[in-house]
Design an enzyme around this catalytic site. Structure first.
Site, short mmCIF file in Angstrom:
data_model
loop_
_atom_site.label_atom_id
_atom_site.label_comp_id
_atom_site.label_asym_id
_atom_site.label_seq_id
_atom_site.Cartn_x
_atom_site.Cartn_y
_atom_site.Cartn_z
N LYS A 61 -20.18 4.54 -2.68
CA LYS A 61 -19.97 5.98 -2.82
C LYS A 61 -20.42 6.76 -1.57
O LYS A 61 -21.32 7.59 -1.62
CB LYS A 61 -20.70 6.52 -4.06
CG LYS A 61 -20.22 5.89 -5.35
CD LYS A 61 -20.85 6.54 -6.59
CE LYS A 61 -20.35 5.94 -7.87
NZ LYS A 61 -20.74 4.53 -8.10
N HIS A 63 -20.87 9.44 1.18
CA HIS A 63 -20.84 10.92 1.15
C HIS A 63 -21.63 11.41 2.35
O HIS A 63 -22.86 11.42 2.34
CB HIS A 63 -21.48 11.41 -0.16
CG HIS A 63 -21.32 12.89 -0.39
ND1 HIS A 63 -21.74 13.51 -1.53
CD2 HIS A 63 -20.78 13.86 0.39
CE1 HIS A 63 -21.47 14.81 -1.46
NE2 HIS A 63 -20.90 15.04 -0.30
N ASP A 64 -20.90 11.80 3.41
CA ASP A 64 -21.58 12.22 4.64
C ASP A 64 -20.57 13.04 5.46
O ASP A 64 -19.47 13.34 4.97
CB ASP A 64 -22.07 10.97 5.40
CG ASP A 64 -23.33 11.24 6.21
OD1 ASP A 64 -23.36 12.26 6.93
OD2 ASP A 64 -24.27 10.44 6.14
N ILE A 65 -20.91 13.35 6.70
CA ILE A 65 -19.95 14.06 7.54
C ILE A 65 -18.75 13.14 7.83
O ILE A 65 -18.89 11.91 7.78
CB ILE A 65 -20.58 14.59 8.85
CG1 ILE A 65 -21.18 13.44 9.66
CG2 ILE A 65 -21.63 15.65 8.55
CD1 ILE A 65 -21.65 13.86 11.06
N ASN A 67 -17.13 11.98 10.40
CA ASN A 67 -17.25 10.94 11.41
C ASN A 67 -18.08 9.75 10.90
O ASN A 67 -17.72 8.58 11.10
CB ASN A 67 -17.91 11.56 12.66
CG ASN A 67 -18.03 10.57 13.80
OD1 ASN A 67 -17.04 9.96 14.20
ND2 ASN A 67 -19.25 10.38 14.28
N ARG A 184 -15.72 -0.77 -23.34
CA ARG A 184 -16.46 -1.60 -24.31
C ARG A 184 -15.46 -2.24 -25.26
O ARG A 184 -14.47 -1.62 -25.64
CB ARG A 184 -17.46 -0.74 -25.11
CG ARG A 184 -18.64 -0.24 -24.28
CD ARG A 184 -19.48 -1.42 -23.80
NE ARG A 184 -20.60 -1.02 -22.96
CZ ARG A 184 -20.58 -0.95 -21.62
NH1 ARG A 184 -19.48 -1.22 -20.96
NH2 ARG A 184 -21.66 -0.61 -20.94
N GLY A 213 -19.06 -4.20 -16.74
CA GLY A 213 -20.31 -4.85 -16.33
C GLY A 213 -20.93 -5.64 -17.46
O GLY A 213 -20.59 -6.80 -17.70
O1 C5P Z 1 -22.33 -2.37 -17.67
P1 C5P Z 1 -21.21 -1.36 -17.62
O2 C5P Z 1 -19.87 -1.91 -18.11
O3 C5P Z 1 -21.59 -0.05 -18.26
O4 C5P Z 1 -21.05 -1.12 -16.06
C1 C5P Z 1 -20.20 -0.14 -15.58
C2 C5P Z 1 -20.24 -0.11 -14.08
O5 C5P Z 1 -19.47 0.99 -13.66
C3 C5P Z 1 -21.63 0.08 -13.48
O6 C5P Z 1 -21.63 -0.62 -12.22
C4 C5P Z 1 -21.73 1.57 -13.26
O7 C5P Z 1 -22.53 1.90 -12.15
C5 C5P Z 1 -20.28 1.93 -12.98
N1 C5P Z 1 -19.93 3.30 -13.35
C6 C5P Z 1 -20.06 3.81 -14.63
N2 C5P Z 1 -19.72 5.09 -14.90
C7 C5P Z 1 -19.25 5.86 -13.94
C8 C5P Z 1 -19.09 5.38 -12.65
C9 C5P Z 1 -19.45 4.07 -12.39
O8 C5P Z 1 -20.48 3.10 -15.53
N3 C5P Z 1 -18.89 7.08 -14.23
#
Ligand code: C5P
Length: 237
Positions: A61, A63-65, A67, A184, A213
């Site tokens: 992710k 997020h900077d200038i 360049n 899920r 995850g």
């Molecule tokens: O374990 P889980 O399925 O919740 O992991 C979801 C992944 O997606 C994690 O790496 C989490 O940082 C990322 N993520 C998220 N929700 C967001 C953006 C990213 O769960 N809005």
């Protein structure tokens, strides 16, 4: 469509990540390396997963200038990642610089450009949190504003929550790739994800990629969990 499942390797060590990657490579589409793993294991973890032919989503992710972001995106492109994230709130110029850096660097290397994905409003933020940082109004319109700006900047993809897929599909060019966490299956224990969809629901609403995850890496048998998800998508794709 290829396998749309991206497994988040949210583990602290290279050994754990590589073990998961070896087990899961045949049954998932890509591996997401986030801030924790990258900060502890370094860019070598990307090289090792690429050496084993796994596609990599580098979720840092930026997020900077403009360049600085362009240079970071060029470095990620040289590492040969297939997807990476930047914050859309960095603005139009920053997003354009990121996309140009990805395209130019990939062209010089003779490979396809990585997909630069824009992150809009973090799902941990609500309207009150936004107003604390000077953004007044509801989350939805802010997500849509940033998503439209990303399309204007030439980004080819966005990260969005399950609840945002349908609304964004209505306002974005159809080529825009949507990557959705918060997935899920119903088989796992409840955790901190509050608004979720099943893999099949998210794909049918218009997600191109699913970031998953804990339902995979924390399962008793991660490979069986990933296989069950692929099967659940079967004819839903
Ligand atoms: O374990 P889980 O399925 O919740 O992991 C979801 C992944 O997606 C994690 O790496 C989490 O940082 C990322 N993520 C998220 N929700 C967001 C953006 C990213 O769960 N809005």
């Amino acid at each position: 469509m290829q396998n749309p499942v991206i497994v988040a390797l949210d583990v602290p060590t290279a050994d754990q990540a590589l073990q998961l990657a070896a087990q899961l490579a045949p049954v998932v589409g890509a591996f997401k390396i986030g801030s924790e793993l990258f900060t502890s294991a370094g860019p070598d973890i990307v090289r090792r997963i690429r050496a084993a032919e796994g596609a990599v989503f580098l979720d840092l992710k930026f997020h900077d200038i403009p360049n600085t972001v362009a240079k970071a995106v060029a470095a990620a492109t040289r590492l040969d990642v297939q997807m990476l994230t930047i914050h859309t709130s960095g603005g139009l110029e920053m997003m354009r610089a990121a996309e140009t850096a990805a395209q130019e660097t990939a062209r010089q290397l003779g490979r396809p450009a990585p997909l630069v994905l824009g992150v809009t409003v973090l799902t941990s933020m609500d309207a009150k949190n936004l107003s604390e940082i000077g953004v007044h109004g509801e989350v939805g319109p802010q997500v849509e504003r940033l998503a439209s700006l990303a399309a204007q900047a030439g980004l080819r993809g966005l990260v969005c929550s399950p609840l945002e897929i349908a609304g964004l599909r209505r306002i974005l060019p159809k080529e825009m790739q949507l990557v959705t966490p918060g997935i899920r299956t119903g088989a796992e224990k409840a955790d901190d994800q509050k608004r979720t969809l099943t893999p099949r629901e998210a794909i049918s609403l218009g997600a191109n990629w699913l970031v998953i995850g804990r339902p995979i890496y924390a399962a008793t048998n991660p490979r069986a969990a990933a296989e069950a998800i692929a099967t659940s998508l079967g004819d839903g794709r």
